[in-house]
Design a protein around this motif. Structure first.
Motif, PDB file in Angstrom:
ATOM      1  N   SER A  74      -6.039  12.329   6.127  1.00  0.00           N
ATOM      2  CA  SER A  74      -4.747  12.506   5.441  1.00  0.00           C
ATOM      3  C   SER A  74      -3.857  11.276   5.623  1.00  0.00           C
ATOM      4  CB  SER A  74      -4.042  13.760   5.956  1.00  0.00           C
ATOM      5  OG  SER A  74      -3.843  13.687   7.367  1.00  0.00           O
ATOM      6  N   SER A  75      -3.866  10.704   6.830  1.00  0.00           N
ATOM      7  CA  SER A  75      -3.051   9.510   7.096  1.00  0.00           C
ATOM      8  C   SER A  75      -3.572   8.315   6.307  1.00  0.00           C
ATOM      9  CB  SER A  75      -3.063   9.186   8.595  1.00  0.00           C
ATOM     10  OG  SER A  75      -2.529  10.254   9.345  1.00  0.00           O
ATOM     11  N   THR A  76      -4.890   8.219   6.169  1.00  0.00           N
ATOM     12  CA  THR A  76      -5.484   7.134   5.388  1.00  0.00           C
ATOM     13  C   THR A  76      -5.043   7.212   3.934  1.00  0.00           C
ATOM     14  OG1 THR A  76      -7.422   7.073   6.839  1.00  0.00           O
ATOM     15  CG2 THR A  76      -7.647   6.055   4.674  1.00  0.00           C
ATOM     16  N   LEU A  77      -5.105   8.416   3.368  1.00  0.00           N
ATOM     17  CA  LEU A  77      -4.672   8.605   1.982  1.00  0.00           C
ATOM     18  C   LEU A  77      -3.182   8.308   1.819  1.00  0.00           C
ATOM     19  CD1 LEU A  77      -6.557  11.841   0.835  1.00  0.00           C
ATOM     20  CD2 LEU A  77      -7.076   9.453   0.266  1.00  0.00           C
ATOM     21  N   LEU A  78      -2.397   8.705   2.804  1.00  0.00           N
ATOM     22  CA  LEU A  78      -0.949   8.482   2.741  1.00  0.00           C
ATOM     23  C   LEU A  78      -0.628   6.986   2.751  1.00  0.00           C
ATOM     24  CD1 LEU A  78       1.883   9.728   2.727  1.00  0.00           C
ATOM     25  CD2 LEU A  78       1.819   9.700   5.242  1.00  0.00           C
ATOM     26  N   LEU A  79      -1.292   6.246   3.640  1.00  0.00           N
ATOM     27  CA  LEU A  79      -1.064   4.798   3.706  1.00  0.00           C
ATOM     28  C   LEU A  79      -1.463   4.124   2.401  1.00  0.00           C
ATOM     29  CD1 LEU A  79      -2.287   3.857   7.310  1.00  0.00           C
ATOM     30  CD2 LEU A  79       0.056   3.797   6.448  1.00  0.00           C
ATOM     31  N   GLN A  80      -2.605   4.527   1.851  1.00  0.00           N
ATOM     32  CA  GLN A  80      -3.053   3.938   0.596  1.00  0.00           C
ATOM     33  C   GLN A  80      -2.110   4.291  -0.554  1.00  0.00           C
ATOM     34  OE1 GLN A  80      -7.076   5.243   0.024  1.00  0.00           O
ATOM     35  NE2 GLN A  80      -7.907   3.969   1.674  1.00  0.00           N
ATOM     36  N   GLY A  81      -1.629   5.518  -0.563  1.00  0.00           N
ATOM     37  CA  GLY A  81      -0.709   5.932  -1.613  1.00  0.00           C
ATOM     38  C   GLY A  81       0.607   5.179  -1.549  1.00  0.00           C
ATOM     39  N   ILE A  82       1.180   5.074  -0.347  1.00  0.00           N
ATOM     40  CA  ILE A  82       2.463   4.370  -0.188  1.00  0.00           C
ATOM     41  C   ILE A  82       2.289   2.884  -0.479  1.00  0.00           C
ATOM     42  CG2 ILE A  82       4.261   3.721   1.447  1.00  0.00           C
ATOM     43  CD1 ILE A  82       3.824   6.381   2.857  1.00  0.00           C
ATOM     44  N   GLY A  83       1.230   2.281   0.090  1.00  0.00           N
ATOM     45  CA  GLY A  83       0.992   0.858  -0.134  1.00  0.00           C
ATOM     46  C   GLY A  83       0.757   0.542  -1.596  1.00  0.00           C
ATOM     47  N   GLY A  84      -0.075   1.348  -2.266  1.00  0.00           N
ATOM     48  CA  GLY A  84      -0.337   1.129  -3.684  1.00  0.00           C
ATOM     49  C   GLY A  84       0.898   1.316  -4.537  1.00  0.00           C
ATOM     50  N   LEU A  85       1.707   2.307  -4.202  1.00  0.00           N
ATOM     51  CA  LEU A  85       2.941   2.564  -4.959  1.00  0.00           C
ATOM     52  C   LEU A  85       3.907   1.389  -4.833  1.00  0.00           C
ATOM     53  CD1 LEU A  85       4.619   4.541  -6.649  1.00  0.00           C
ATOM     54  CD2 LEU A  85       5.497   5.493  -4.499  1.00  0.00           C
ATOM     55  N   LEU A 140       3.139  -1.744  -4.278  1.00  0.00           N
ATOM     56  CA  LEU A 140       2.604  -2.858  -5.071  1.00  0.00           C
ATOM     57  C   LEU A 140       2.895  -2.658  -6.552  1.00  0.00           C
ATOM     58  CD1 LEU A 140      -0.899  -3.531  -3.443  1.00  0.00           C
ATOM     59  CD2 LEU A 140       1.279  -4.641  -2.961  1.00  0.00           C
ATOM     60  N   ILE A 141       2.655  -1.462  -7.050  1.00  0.00           N
ATOM     61  CA  ILE A 141       2.872  -1.183  -8.472  1.00  0.00           C
ATOM     62  C   ILE A 141       4.341  -1.341  -8.840  1.00  0.00           C
ATOM     63  CG2 ILE A 141       2.836   0.649 -10.212  1.00  0.00           C
ATOM     64  CD1 ILE A 141       0.282   1.701  -8.867  1.00  0.00           C
ATOM     65  N   ILE A 142       5.222  -0.829  -7.983  1.00  0.00           N
ATOM     66  CA  ILE A 142       6.659  -0.903  -8.265  1.00  0.00           C
ATOM     67  C   ILE A 142       7.120  -2.347  -8.380  1.00  0.00           C
ATOM     68  CG2 ILE A 142       8.948  -0.529  -7.268  1.00  0.00           C
ATOM     69  CD1 ILE A 142       7.937   2.141  -6.222  1.00  0.00           C
ATOM     70  N   PHE A 143       6.732  -3.181  -7.416  1.00  0.00           N
ATOM     71  CA  PHE A 143       7.262  -4.546  -7.398  1.00  0.00           C
ATOM     72  C   PHE A 143       6.518  -5.491  -8.328  1.00  0.00           C
ATOM     73  CE2 PHE A 143       9.364  -2.864  -3.702  1.00  0.00           C
ATOM     74  CZ  PHE A 143      10.578  -3.515  -3.732  1.00  0.00           C
ATOM     75  N   PHE A 171       6.155  -6.478  -1.295  1.00  0.00           N
ATOM     76  CA  PHE A 171       4.781  -6.594  -1.760  1.00  0.00           C
ATOM     77  C   PHE A 171       3.844  -6.804  -0.567  1.00  0.00           C
ATOM     78  CE2 PHE A 171       1.021  -8.674  -3.400  1.00  0.00           C
ATOM     79  CZ  PHE A 171       0.781  -8.027  -4.599  1.00  0.00           C
ATOM     80  N   SER A 172       4.252  -7.643   0.379  1.00  0.00           N
ATOM     81  CA  SER A 172       3.436  -7.905   1.571  1.00  0.00           C
ATOM     82  C   SER A 172       3.342  -6.672   2.463  1.00  0.00           C
ATOM     83  CB  SER A 172       4.039  -9.075   2.363  1.00  0.00           C
ATOM     84  OG  SER A 172       4.184 -10.215   1.550  1.00  0.00           O
ATOM     85  N   ILE A 173       4.425  -5.922   2.543  1.00  0.00           N
ATOM     86  CA  ILE A 173       4.391  -4.685   3.322  1.00  0.00           C
ATOM     87  C   ILE A 173       3.419  -3.692   2.695  1.00  0.00           C
ATOM     88  CG2 ILE A 173       5.753  -2.669   4.014  1.00  0.00           C
ATOM     89  CD1 ILE A 173       8.152  -4.542   4.333  1.00  0.00           C
ATOM     90  N   GLY A 174       3.470  -3.561   1.364  1.00  0.00           N
ATOM     91  CA  GLY A 174       2.535  -2.669   0.675  1.00  0.00           C
ATOM     92  C   GLY A 174       1.097  -3.084   0.893  1.00  0.00           C
ATOM     93  N   LEU A 175       0.827  -4.388   0.812  1.00  0.00           N
ATOM     94  CA  LEU A 175      -0.530  -4.893   1.036  1.00  0.00           C
ATOM     95  C   LEU A 175      -0.964  -4.670   2.479  1.00  0.00           C
ATOM     96  CD1 LEU A 175      -2.803  -6.310  -0.494  1.00  0.00           C
ATOM     97  CD2 LEU A 175      -1.858  -8.497   0.286  1.00  0.00           C
ATOM     98  N   SER A 176      -0.031  -4.782   3.418  1.00  0.00           N
ATOM     99  CA  SER A 176      -0.347  -4.538   4.833  1.00  0.00           C
ATOM    100  C   SER A 176      -0.704  -3.074   5.076  1.00  0.00           C
ATOM    101  CB  SER A 176       0.840  -4.935   5.713  1.00  0.00           C
ATOM    102  OG  SER A 176       1.097  -6.330   5.629  1.00  0.00           O
TER     103      SER A 176
END
Length: 281
Positions: free
Chosen positions: A151-162, A164-167, A211-216
Motif C-alpha cells: 500500500s505504501s509503495t502504491l501511495l508513493l508512486q501515486g503521489i510522485g506521479g501526480l 510530475l504530471i501537475i508540474f 518535480f525533483s521531489i516527485g521523481l524522488s
C-alpha cells in the motif's frame, strides 16, 4: 535545402568564434556561448555540480546534519533567486513564451535564459538528489532489509506521479490562449494570460523543486518497494540500464537530427502529427 537552413549560418559563426567554450564546458554561462552545439550548455551544469560533489561528500562524512542544513539553505537561495529574476522581469511560466505577458514592456529574454541555463538557478534537482542520497545512505546503514508495504509503495508512486504530471502540464492553463500569429524569433505574444505575474513567478521558482521531489518519491518506491511491485520489477530489468545510458546520448545528439529534419522541409514548419512526434521523440 529547406527555407530554415539560413538560420544555421549564425550557429556556424558562433562555433568559429566560441569553439573554446565547448572544450572547456563553459557554454551555459553566457548567451552567445550557447549558440554553437547548443545542447552542451547542460554539460556546463553537470560539470559544475560534479565539481561540487567531492566537497559535499566530505562535509557529509564530517557532519551529516550540517550537510543537510546546507543543502536546505542552498535550495532556499536557488528558489528565491529564481523567483526574483522571474518577478523582476515579468517572465512567463512557460519556456515557449518568453515575452513579457503582464505589462506593455518587453521582458529581458536574457533573464529567462538565466533561469533556464545557469547552474545556480537549475540547482534544485541536484540538491534534492543530494538529500535523497543522504537518505539512501541512512536507510542502507540503519535498516538493511527495509521495504515499503504494498500500500505504501502504491501511495508513493501515486503521489510522485501526480506531482510530475501537475508540474509538467500545469502551465498549459496559462498559455492556451497565446497568440503566436506575429512570431519574432522564438517569442510569442500572450495577450490573454490566465495567470498573474505572482503565480507565474511561483511556478518558475518551485517547478523544478517539486518535480525533483516527485521523481524522488518514485525512486524511493522502486528502490524500497515491496517485492511484488510490477513497476519495481520493470525498472530493474537489465535492459533499463542500457536504455538509461542511451537516453543521455540521445539528448546530446537529438538537436542535430531535429535541425536536419525540420530545416530540410520544403516549407516552413507546420502542424502535423509526424512533426509533433519527431519533436517529442
Amino acid at each position: 535545402s529547406g527555407p530554415l537552413w539560413p538560420f544555421v549560418e549564425n550557429v556556424s559563426q558562433n562555433c568559429e568564434k566560441y569553439w573554446w567554450t565547448e572544450i572547456l564546458l563553459l557554454t551555459g554561462y553566457k548567451n552567445e556561448w550557447r549558440n554553437c552545439i547548443q545542447v552542451t550548455w547542460y554539460l556546463t551544469c553537470d560539470i559544475f555540480y560534479f565539481s561540487c560533489t567531492p566537497f559535499v561528500v566530505i562535509l557529509y562524512l564530517i557532519d551529516e546534519k550540517t550537510c543537510l542544513m546546507l543543502m536546505i539553505f542552498f535550495i532556499i537561495g536557488c528558489t528565491s533567486y529564481t523567483w526574483f529574476l522571474s518577478k523582476n522581469n515579468n517572465l512567463s511560466a512557460s519556456p515557449f513564451i518568453q515575452a513579457n505577458i503582464h505589462s506593455d514592456q518587453t521582458s529581458d529574454n536574457n533573464s529567462y535564459n538565466d533561469i533556464y541555463f545557469l547552474p545556480w538557478t537549475r540547482a534544485n534537482p541536484y540538491l534534492i538528489g543530494v538529500i535523497f542520497g543522504m537518505f539512501y545512505d541512512y536507510i542502507g546503514s540503519s535498516y538493511r532489509n527495509f521495504n515499503f508495504k504494498f500500500s505504501s509503495t502504491l501511495l508513493l508512486q501515486g503521489i510522485g506521479g501526480l506531482i510530475l504530471i501537475i508540474f509538467v502540464f500545469l502551465p498549459f492553463d496559462d498559455i492556451k490562449n497565446s497568440d503566436c500569429s506575429n512570431v519574432i524569433d522564438v517569442n510569442c505574444e500572450n495577450t490573454n494570460s490566465n495567470w498573474s505575474q505572482s503565480i507565474s513567478s511561483l511556478y518558475d521558482s518551485f517547478s523544478r523543486l517539486f518535480f525533483s521531489i516527485g521523481l524522488s518519491l518514485l525512486s524511493a518506491s522502486w528502490i524500497w518497494g515491496c517485492k511484488d511491485s510490477l513497476s519495481k520489477w520493470f525498472i530493474s530489468l537489465p535492459i533499463m540500464s542500457i536504455l538509461g545510458k542511451l537516453s543521455y546520448i540521445s539528448y546530446l545528439t537529438h538537436v542535430f537530427f531535429l535541425n536536419w529534419y525540420f530545416m530540410s522541409q520544403p516549407s516552413v514548419i507546420y502542424y502535423s502529427r509526424i512533426n509533433l512526434l519527431i519533436w517529442w521523440l
